[in-house]
Structures are given as C-alpha cells and as structure tokens.
Design an enzyme around this catalytic site. Structure first.
Site, PDB file in Angstrom:
ATOM      1  CG  ASP A  19       3.426  -2.468   3.166  1.00  0.00           C
ATOM      2  OD1 ASP A  19       2.922  -3.564   3.434  1.00  0.00           O
ATOM      3  OD2 ASP A  19       2.757  -1.522   2.700  1.00  0.00           O
ATOM      4  CB  VAL A  73      -2.994   7.081   5.547  1.00  0.00           C
ATOM      5  CG1 VAL A  73      -4.376   7.723   5.669  1.00  0.00           C
ATOM      6  CG2 VAL A  73      -2.009   8.040   4.889  1.00  0.00           C
ATOM      7  CG  HIS A 129      -6.141   2.384   0.555  1.00  0.00           C
ATOM      8  ND1 HIS A 129      -5.089   3.026   1.165  1.00  0.00           N
ATOM      9  CD2 HIS A 129      -5.732   1.097   0.374  1.00  0.00           C
ATOM     10  CE1 HIS A 129      -4.105   2.168   1.385  1.00  0.00           C
ATOM     11  NE2 HIS A 129      -4.464   0.989   0.892  1.00  0.00           N
ATOM     12  CB  SER A 179      -4.612  -2.607   4.298  1.00  0.00           C
ATOM     13  OG  SER A 179      -4.402  -3.770   3.531  1.00  0.00           O
ATOM     14  N   GLY A 239      -4.401   5.842   1.771  1.00  0.00           N
ATOM     15  CA  GLY A 239      -2.989   5.584   2.081  1.00  0.00           C
ATOM     16  C   GLY A 239      -2.134   5.777   0.836  1.00  0.00           C
ATOM     17  CG  HIS A 240      -2.545   3.086  -2.482  1.00  0.00           C
ATOM     18  ND1 HIS A 240      -3.692   2.374  -2.218  1.00  0.00           N
ATOM     19  CD2 HIS A 240      -1.545   2.183  -2.531  1.00  0.00           C
ATOM     20  CE1 HIS A 240      -3.394   1.084  -2.119  1.00  0.00           C
ATOM     21  NE2 HIS A 240      -2.107   0.939  -2.300  1.00  0.00           N
ATOM     22  CD  GLN A 278       4.222  -8.027  -4.511  1.00  0.00           C
ATOM     23  OE1 GLN A 278       4.886  -7.398  -5.325  1.00  0.00           O
ATOM     24  NE2 GLN A 278       3.649  -7.436  -3.470  1.00  0.00           N
ATOM     25  CD  GLN A 313       6.587  -3.064  -0.257  1.00  0.00           C
ATOM     26  OE1 GLN A 313       6.116  -4.106  -0.646  1.00  0.00           O
ATOM     27  NE2 GLN A 313       5.924  -1.922  -0.326  1.00  0.00           N
ATOM     28  CG  MET A 349       0.562  -4.669  -5.585  1.00  0.00           C
ATOM     29  SD  MET A 349       0.696  -6.408  -5.153  1.00  0.00           S
ATOM     30  CE  MET A 349      -0.240  -6.447  -3.644  1.00  0.00           C
TER      31      MET A 349
END
Ligand code: AMP
Length: 283
Positions: free
Chosen positions: A152, A178, A36, A187, A38-39, A63, A155, A32
């Site tokens: 997640d 991460v 950061h 996040s 993590g992505h 969502q 998910q 989305m």
C-alpha cells in the site's frame, strides 16, 4: 511470552505501560484482520525488532466509502489470533467499533497532496480515515516502531508524511510486498476472486514488471511506459483499469519524465473486486 488478546483501550494501554516501564521496545502492526502471509512478514519483523510486538485488528469504518465493502470485509478473529500466535506476536488489540469511535469523530487527520491522487481520487475520504485511525492507534499504543507494507505505497507515504509533519515520536518501518508464486500480491481481498478471476489477477503484476523493465532499459517517457502497461491490462476482458500511474516515491505526484527512482502503481477491478499493486522502478 504467550499471546494475549484485549479489546479495550484501557487494557491495551495497561499492557504497553507495563512494558514501557520495564524499558521494553514496543512494535505495532496495524491491520484490518483476515490475516495472510503478507501481514505475517510485518508481524515477524516486529517480533524480531521489539520486546513487545502488538498487532491491532480493526476494520475501520472511517476508511470505507458508502458503496465499498465494509459490510462484507472478511472477519475471523479466531483464525487471526492463531496466525498471530504462530508468528510470535505478544499482544493483539482487537477493539469493537464503539470502543474506537464512542461518538462521532469531529477531529480527523488530512494529509494534503500525498492523499489526493491515485487511490485518493477514486476513494474520497479513504486516507483521512486511514490517517485518523492510525494516529489514534499510535496514541493508544505509543509504539517505538510501526510496520507498514509497501504493498500500500500511497498509504505508507501518507503515514510517513503525517509522522514527519506532526513530529510523532516513532519510526515508520516499510516492509516489502509478499506475493503468491505467480506474482499476485497477497491481499485479504484476493479471497473475493472466483477461479477465473484469480487466474487473471497476476496480469496486474506482469504489467507493473513490464513498466519496471522499460524504465530500467532507459525509457524516460511516463506516457510511453503507461500506454504499454495499460494495453496488457486492457487485453484481459475481465479487467477494468482504474488508474496506472508513475509517481515520485516521496510525494506520490505523477512524473512526466522518469529521471529519478519512481513507483509504478495501479488499481484495477476484476468483477466486483478492486486490487492495487506497485513496484519501485530504477532507470
Ligand atoms: P490491511 O489489513 O490490508 O489493512 O493491511 C495491514 C498492513 O499489512 C498494511 O501495512 C499493508 O500494507 C500490509 N500488507 C498487506 N498485504 C501485504 C503484502 N502482500 N505484503 C506486505 N505487506 C502487506
């Protein structure tokens, strides 16, 4: 290969069709935005394992509940594109809402049971929105592999189950969470936290670590583990606990006796920010 960004489904299909014709492996990282590190971990893995690494950036209205943060969700396409370029992605698909939902969607994907407890109980319709948009993205990009964060966990379980139940022809690749140096899971929503809230937030990780430790020490009662972990969270006046659960990793159903590998998951509120996190636990 340099980074290309497209906003229409037709252009995205065109770029991946070209790659597929050339026999290239296609990887997809659905996001989305508000990217950061993590992505970044997902994108880098997709780049390593594919010839065409596609990142989708779409804040999916389906969502979000009516009282949730859809309007204020952070959006900054320029910064996101710079991140994707740094991480070596090849294609960004960043559609507008009207491109993804030109008419009201009468068809949705409901993954029963796995979607129902935990976040699903507090965010009605959330996983229907997630599963529906992810299936649409799978149909648009037709990736060989799609990458999802363990951050997640529910998910990931929903997407795995949808993929198996509907015979989708791709591999779902899980990627470890991460964290910031103090343990807080990265996040996009962490940027909502003020300084005091940010300082409190790692307690979520510490509570999960304690649960993990108790389980590794041989405590089998889920109630006992949960009580101890929740008391750590409750000791913080800024924190409101939404849920803390210990579940079977595959179907996300709560367990009473911890006799197999489980996942400890929690959702908390700090002020007006909702944070989730989880850890795998082995007895
Ligand atoms: P989002 O943009 O929040 O929808 O996340 C897009 C993908 O990145 C999802 O598969 C997330 O699970 C994953 N993700 C988000 N935060 C992290 C993190 N801290 N570590 C690993 N993956 C993450």
């Amino acid at each position: 290969m340099s980074l290309e960004a497209v906003t229409t489904i037709a252009e995205a299909r065109d770029r991946v069709a070209e790659a597929r014709r050339d026999g290239r492996a296609i990887g997809l990282v659905p996001t989305m935005g508000a990217l950061h590190a993590g992505h970044g971990s997902l994108v880098r893995k997709a780049v390593q394992e594919s010839d065409l690494a596609v990142v989708s950036i779409f804040v999916n209205p389906l969502q979000f509940g009516p009282k949730e943060d859809f309007q204020r969700y952070p959006r900054n396409l320029e910064t996101d594109l710079a991140c994707c370029r740094d991480w070596g992605a090849h294609l960004v698909f960043a559609p507008e809402t009207a491109e993804m939902y030109p008419t009201v969607s009468l068809t949705t994907v409901e993954v029963a049971r796995v979607s129902e407890g935990l976040c699903g109980a507090f965010r009605p319709g959330h996983f229907r929105g997630v599963a529906t948009v992810v299936l649409k993205l799978f149909n648009i990009i037709q990736p060989d592999r799609a990458y999802f964060g363990e951050k997640d966990a529910q998910q990931l379980a929903v997407i795995r189950r949808m993929t198996a139940d509907l015979n989708l022809n791709l591999a779902i690749v899980p990627v470890p969470t991460v964290r910031e140096p103090d343990g807080l899971a990265m996040s996009s929503r962490n940027r909502y936290l003020n300084a005091e809230e940010r300082q409190t937030a790692p307690v979520l990780y510490r509570a999960l670590c304690l649960a993990q430790q108790r389980i590794s020490e041989g405590v089998e009662s889920a109630v006992a583990v949960k009580e101890e972990a929740v008391s750590i969270l409750r000791s913080q006046p800024l924190i409101r606990v939404e849920y803390f659960e210990i579940v079977d990793a595959n179907d996300m159903q709560p367990v009473a006796n911890i006799l197999m590998p489980v996942v400890a998951l929690a959702a908390i509120w700090i002020g007006s920010t909702r944070l989730i996190d989880n850890l795998r636990c082995y007895g």
